[in-house]
Design a protein around this motif. Structure first.
Motif, PDB file in Angstrom:
ATOM      1  N   ARG A   1       0.821  -1.215   0.000  1.00  0.00           N
ATOM      2  CA  ARG A   1       0.000   0.000   0.000  1.00  0.00           C
ATOM      3  C   ARG A   1       0.853   1.263   0.000  1.00  0.00           C
ATOM      4  NH1 ARG A   1      -5.468   0.404   1.876  1.00  0.00           N
ATOM      5  NH2 ARG A   1      -6.106   2.561   2.226  1.00  0.00           N
ATOM      6  N   GLU A   2       1.921   1.290   0.780  1.00  0.00           N
ATOM      7  CA  GLU A   2       2.755   2.482   0.868  1.00  0.00           C
ATOM      8  C   GLU A   2       3.478   2.751  -0.445  1.00  0.00           C
ATOM      9  OE1 GLU A   2       2.793   4.755   3.275  1.00  0.00           O
ATOM     10  OE2 GLU A   2       1.147   3.550   4.074  1.00  0.00           O
TER      11      GLU A   2
ATOM     12  N   LYS B   1       1.090   4.349  -3.036  1.00  0.00           N
ATOM     13  CA  LYS B   1       0.775   5.764  -2.848  1.00  0.00           C
ATOM     14  C   LYS B   1       1.772   6.681  -3.552  1.00  0.00           C
ATOM     15  CE  LYS B   1      -1.570   5.208   1.615  1.00  0.00           C
ATOM     16  NZ  LYS B   1      -1.528   5.531   3.062  1.00  0.00           N
ATOM     17  N   ARG B   2       2.983   6.183  -3.825  1.00  0.00           N
ATOM     18  CA  ARG B   2       4.014   7.018  -4.442  1.00  0.00           C
ATOM     19  C   ARG B   2       3.922   7.049  -5.972  1.00  0.00           C
ATOM     20  NH1 ARG B   2       7.071   4.425  -0.281  1.00  0.00           N
ATOM     21  NH2 ARG B   2       7.859   2.885  -1.765  1.00  0.00           N
TER      22      ARG B   2
ATOM     23  N   GLU C   1      -9.418   7.108  -9.431  1.00  0.00           N
ATOM     24  CA  GLU C   1      -8.988   7.416  -8.060  1.00  0.00           C
ATOM     25  C   GLU C   1     -10.155   7.310  -7.086  1.00  0.00           C
ATOM     26  OE1 GLU C   1      -5.920   8.172  -5.473  1.00  0.00           O
ATOM     27  OE2 GLU C   1      -5.799   7.933  -7.646  1.00  0.00           O
TER      28      GLU C   1
ATOM     29  N   LEU D   1      -8.313   1.112  -3.044  1.00  0.00           N
ATOM     30  CA  LEU D   1      -8.164   1.684  -1.705  1.00  0.00           C
ATOM     31  C   LEU D   1      -9.503   2.112  -1.127  1.00  0.00           C
ATOM     32  CD1 LEU D   1      -4.999   3.908  -2.328  1.00  0.00           C
ATOM     33  CD2 LEU D   1      -5.097   1.570  -1.417  1.00  0.00           C
TER      34      LEU D   1
ATOM     35  N   ARG E   1       0.388   4.161 -11.651  1.00  0.00           N
ATOM     36  CA  ARG E   1      -0.556   3.993 -10.542  1.00  0.00           C
ATOM     37  C   ARG E   1      -1.689   3.034 -10.906  1.00  0.00           C
ATOM     38  NH1 ARG E   1      -1.447   6.251  -5.678  1.00  0.00           N
ATOM     39  NH2 ARG E   1      -3.574   6.660  -4.950  1.00  0.00           N
TER      40      ARG E   1
END
Length: 366
Positions: free
Chosen positions: A5-6, A9-10, A32, A37, A85
């Motif tokens: 997950r982290e 996010k980038r 989005e 998420l 993404r």
């Protein structure tokens, strides 16, 4: 292959921003707002309108493989979660990957169905290997509700493949077909997309072997919907050939975009490459964008060409239909929906005729 997950996010949706030459035509904000998420990443299978040898519906899967097709798990590694993404979302929500190996010639099409009819974010991932075989393949990409991501990886060598992709969407859809074509491989591909709220459809072909060939035909159709259709062809092999022709339609505030890239690298001597892109805008308020791009890095080239056109609906055809008693709205509706009817009749003929193949369908639509 999966992503934390982290790390997700980038990631950004694309590496380039909205510059004068490179612009985002996908409504990423919708993805989005409906990402893994925020939505469930599991869903029950729904009622699938099409039978297939591999049917992925929601989180469920069914197999009834024909002879000459072997099943295992895993990927070919042609796509990575760190690329963007949207691919990060795909791998974040992905639960299982399936790998098919075609071991002998197939007379009837191998049918793959990806389906979602629930408010969830679901990822499906199929890899296909084909060497020294001839095979027709049909891929149905069906999204009625929620957000679905389908990635198809294809690796072929000395093979002759016919690939038909049919996208029918009502909601959000992300599709990636990524193919590696080895020496002596010939691929004839046809894609038709009936867009949903936002359909992001991308096809990447890498012609890596000598004398590899690709003929690609695409028809994105947006009726009160949006589709961003990307085709990317990279040619590495000597005497390789590629030809991309796309004709899109937009109607009733539809949004149809085709961005097509063809690149002939220095190693691809004596090759030929072309991209022809056009979009027909059927009425006021609809959007059509055509962006073909061609890059040639070698001076030893057989041929290279590209063209772009965005045009309004043929007024002569409209006049003819109106002279038969139809008003403007009825005439254009008949024309656009008639495209869908023609495609449906071809599909039914393909499915019902014994020993049929994808070539018959593709050639009937060129």
């Amino acid at each position: 292959m999966f992503i934390e997950r982290e790390a997700l996010k980038r990631l950004t949706y694309q590496k380039y921003g909205d510059s004068p030459t490179i612009k985002s035509y996908t409504k990423w904000k919708l993805f989005e707002e409906n990402s893994p998420l925020k939505l469930p990443t599991e869903a029950k299978g729904g009622e699938v309108p099409i039978k297939g040898h591999i049917v992925l519906s929601g989180s469920d899967v069914e197999f009834s493989l024909p002879g000459g097709v072997e099943l295992s798990e895993g990927t070919l590694g042609l796509s990575q979660p760190e690329e963007s993404r949207i691919l990060g979302f795909h791998f974040y929500a992905l639960r299982k990957t399936y790998r098919l190996r075609i071991t002998r010639d197939l007379v009837e099409p191998l049918v793959i169905v990806s389906h979602l009819s629930a408010n969830a974010f679901i990822s499906h991932h199929i890899s296909i290997e084909a060497e020294n075989v001839r095979a027709p393949i049909i891929i149905y990409d069906l999204t009625k509700e929620g957000t679905k991501s389908l990635v198809v990886e294809l690796k072929a060598k000395n093979a002759e493949l016919e690939v038909l992709t049919v996208g029918r969407h009502s909601s959000l859809s992300h599709y990636l077909l990524r193919a590696s074509l080895g020496g002596g491989t010939r691929v004839k591909a046809f894609t038709v997309i009936s867009a949903g709220e936002m359909s992001h459809h991308r096809e990447d072909y890498s012609l890596e072997g000598a004398k590899s060939e690709l003929i690609l035909r695409g028809m994105p159709i947006a009726i009160g919907s949006s589709v961003d259709y990307l085709t990317n062809v990279l040619q590495y092999g000597e005497r390789s050939k590629s030809e991309t022709r796309v004709h899109g339609f937009s109607y009733e505030n539809g949004w149809t975009v085709h961005r097509g890239v063809a690149k002939v690298l220095e190693s691809a001597r004596n090759s030929s490459s072309g991209v022809i892109s056009q979009v027909t805008i059927m009425d006021e308020g609809s959007l059509g964008v055509s962006v073909p791009m061609l890059e040639v890095d070698t001076g030893e080239i057989e041929s290279a060409f590209h063209s772009s056109a965005v045009r309004q609906f043929d007024e002569d055809a409209l006049f003819y239909l109106r002279s038969r008693g139809l008003d403007s709205d009825e005439a254009m509706s008949l024309f656009v929906h008639g495209i869908g009817e023609a495609l449906s009749s071809h599909l039914e003929r393909l499915r019902s005729k014994a020993r049929s193949n994808v070539r018959e369908l593709i050639e009937g639509l060129l």
